[in-house]
Design a protein around this motif. Structure first.
Motif, PDB file in Angstrom:
ATOM      1  N   PHE A  70      11.109   1.319  -6.238  1.00  0.00           N
ATOM      2  CA  PHE A  70      10.210   1.822  -5.187  1.00  0.00           C
ATOM      3  C   PHE A  70      11.058   2.509  -4.130  1.00  0.00           C
ATOM      4  O   PHE A  70      12.036   1.948  -3.643  1.00  0.00           O
ATOM      5  N   THR A 125       8.864   1.876   1.939  1.00  0.00           N
ATOM      6  CA  THR A 125       8.173   0.603   2.171  1.00  0.00           C
ATOM      7  C   THR A 125       7.262   0.703   3.389  1.00  0.00           C
ATOM      8  O   THR A 125       7.219  -0.185   4.228  1.00  0.00           O
ATOM      9  N   MET A 172       1.505   1.721   2.351  1.00  0.00           N
ATOM     10  CA  MET A 172       1.043   1.696   0.967  1.00  0.00           C
ATOM     11  C   MET A 172       2.131   1.225   0.006  1.00  0.00           C
ATOM     12  O   MET A 172       1.849   0.541  -0.983  1.00  0.00           O
ATOM     13  N   GLY A 173       3.378   1.576   0.280  1.00  0.00           N
ATOM     14  CA  GLY A 173       4.456   1.101  -0.577  1.00  0.00           C
ATOM     15  C   GLY A 173       4.553  -0.410  -0.552  1.00  0.00           C
ATOM     16  O   GLY A 173       4.652  -1.067  -1.600  1.00  0.00           O
ATOM     17  N   LEU A 199       1.565  -2.032  -2.380  1.00  0.00           N
ATOM     18  CA  LEU A 199       1.718  -2.009  -3.833  1.00  0.00           C
ATOM     19  C   LEU A 199       2.692  -3.071  -4.315  1.00  0.00           C
ATOM     20  O   LEU A 199       2.419  -3.804  -5.270  1.00  0.00           O
ATOM     21  N   PHE A 242       8.306   4.479  -8.323  1.00  0.00           N
ATOM     22  CA  PHE A 242       7.220   4.873  -7.424  1.00  0.00           C
ATOM     23  C   PHE A 242       7.795   5.540  -6.182  1.00  0.00           C
ATOM     24  O   PHE A 242       8.671   4.978  -5.507  1.00  0.00           O
ATOM     25  N   CYS A 270       6.866   6.389  -2.638  1.00  0.00           N
ATOM     26  CA  CYS A 270       5.845   5.979  -1.668  1.00  0.00           C
ATOM     27  C   CYS A 270       6.221   6.484  -0.277  1.00  0.00           C
ATOM     28  O   CYS A 270       6.334   5.694   0.676  1.00  0.00           O
ATOM     29  N   SER A 297       4.364   9.554  -8.071  1.00  0.00           N
ATOM     30  CA  SER A 297       4.133   9.822  -6.654  1.00  0.00           C
ATOM     31  C   SER A 297       2.799   9.204  -6.242  1.00  0.00           C
ATOM     32  O   SER A 297       1.821   9.265  -6.990  1.00  0.00           O
ATOM     33  N   ILE A 298       2.761   8.602  -5.047  1.00  0.00           N
ATOM     34  CA  ILE A 298       1.478   8.098  -4.552  1.00  0.00           C
ATOM     35  C   ILE A 298       0.951   8.992  -3.418  1.00  0.00           C
ATOM     36  O   ILE A 298       0.058   8.604  -2.689  1.00  0.00           O
ATOM     37  N   THR A 299       1.507  10.202  -3.302  1.00  0.00           N
ATOM     38  CA  THR A 299       1.183  11.099  -2.191  1.00  0.00           C
ATOM     39  C   THR A 299       0.367  12.276  -2.703  1.00  0.00           C
ATOM     40  O   THR A 299       0.879  13.125  -3.434  1.00  0.00           O
ATOM     41  N   THR A 349      -7.485   2.592  -8.747  1.00  0.00           N
ATOM     42  CA  THR A 349      -6.284   3.396  -8.539  1.00  0.00           C
ATOM     43  C   THR A 349      -6.473   4.653  -9.375  1.00  0.00           C
ATOM     44  O   THR A 349      -6.839   4.573 -10.549  1.00  0.00           O
TER      45      THR A 349
END
Length: 274
Positions: free
Chosen positions: A5, A8, A11-12, A15, A67, A69, A94-96, A128
């Motif tokens: 990851f 932090t 959202m990081g 998760l 990930f 984040c 990517s979570i963006t 998700t």
């Protein structure tokens, strides 16, 4: 499976904590880097075995799944940090939402996916959203989604619908919490009911409504029809809501899309995209 990851933030961290507490991952499987090392070290202190590492490259090395984040405008640096470390067999997620998969595929030699989480994942609920790049095989998709199933319902979507589906699944909890807050505030002001009691009742109502829409198999229209007797109190109040909220959700969606398009343009400029 080793999982890395980078980032932090809210959202990081959500998760990481959800995947650990749900049993999807053991802390020993996780490496974490963050711009402020102390934040990664705080996570490592809470979850013994989790490794707080000093660089993004270290978090990316030797993991099957990575990930990203971080905020949109931090991607240029992060991609530069890991480009020489990641390899074709790795899956980078990517979570963006405004960072395009094609942009990452041009600059990283690995498999690329995008995943949009929700605050509801912290209680192992909600969706998700999963979007996949051209290099991702079906077995890679299954591996990611089997992990996410511990904390959510993974839903595959097209990247062109990322923003609108994110509005519903990820922004939606804030929007409906706002509406619930206004409902409770009005109840307190108009009747004198104790706020805590009103919040409890309203929260249970929202939970029950969600179950009617999912496990109960009802549509939003069906719920309204069952509750609102023609000529009754609910029907009259619903008519007021229809009049007073006309067009508001259209404006809401245009607002989120305008901000999304602005971020996409800024990120493209940072990466030298025309």
């Amino acid at each position: 499976m080793n999982v890395g990851f980078i980032g932090t933030g809210t959202m990081g961290t959500l998760l990481i904590e959800a995947l650990i507490t749900s049993g999807a991952l053991d802390p020993k499987q996780i490496s974490v880097s963050n711009r402020t090392l102390a934040k990664a070290e705080a996570l490592a202190a809470r979850y013994p075995g989790l490794r707080a590492v000093h660089s993004n490259a270290e978090a990316a090395a030797d993991c099957e799944l990575l990930f990203l984040c971080v905020k949109p405008l931090e991607f240029h640096k992060v991609v530069g940090d890991i480009a020489s470390v990641v390899c074709p067999g790795q899956l980078v997620v990517s979570i963006t939402s405004p960072v395009m998969i094609s942009l990452l595929e041009q600059r990283l030699p690995c498999k690329i996916a995008k995943m949009i989480p929700s605050i509801t994942n912290s209680v192992w609920s909600g969706a998700t959203l999963c979007i996949y790049g051209s290099r991702v095989a079906e077995e890679d998709k299954d591996k990611l989604e089997s992990l996410l199933k511990h904390i959510s319902q993974p839903l595959r979507i097209e990247e062109s619908f990322t923003r609108i589906v994110s509005d519903i699944s990820s922004c939606g909890p804030a929007f409906f919490a706002f509406l619930l807050e206004q409902f409770v505030k009005a109840a307190v002001e108009e009747t004198g009911i104790e706020r805590g009691e009103a919040v409890r009742v309203a929260s249970e109502m929202l939970l029950g409504t969600g179950l009617l829409l999912t496990e109960g198999g009802l549509t939003p229209e069906q719920i309204q029809k069952r509750v609102a007797v023609p000529g009754g109190i609910t029907a009259q109040a619903l008519e007021l809501l229809r009049q007073d909220t006309a067009g508001v959700f259209g404006r809401l969606i245009r607002t989120t899309h305008d901000k999304y398009n602005e971020d996409v343009e800024k990120i493209g400029e940072m990466f030298g995209e025309p």
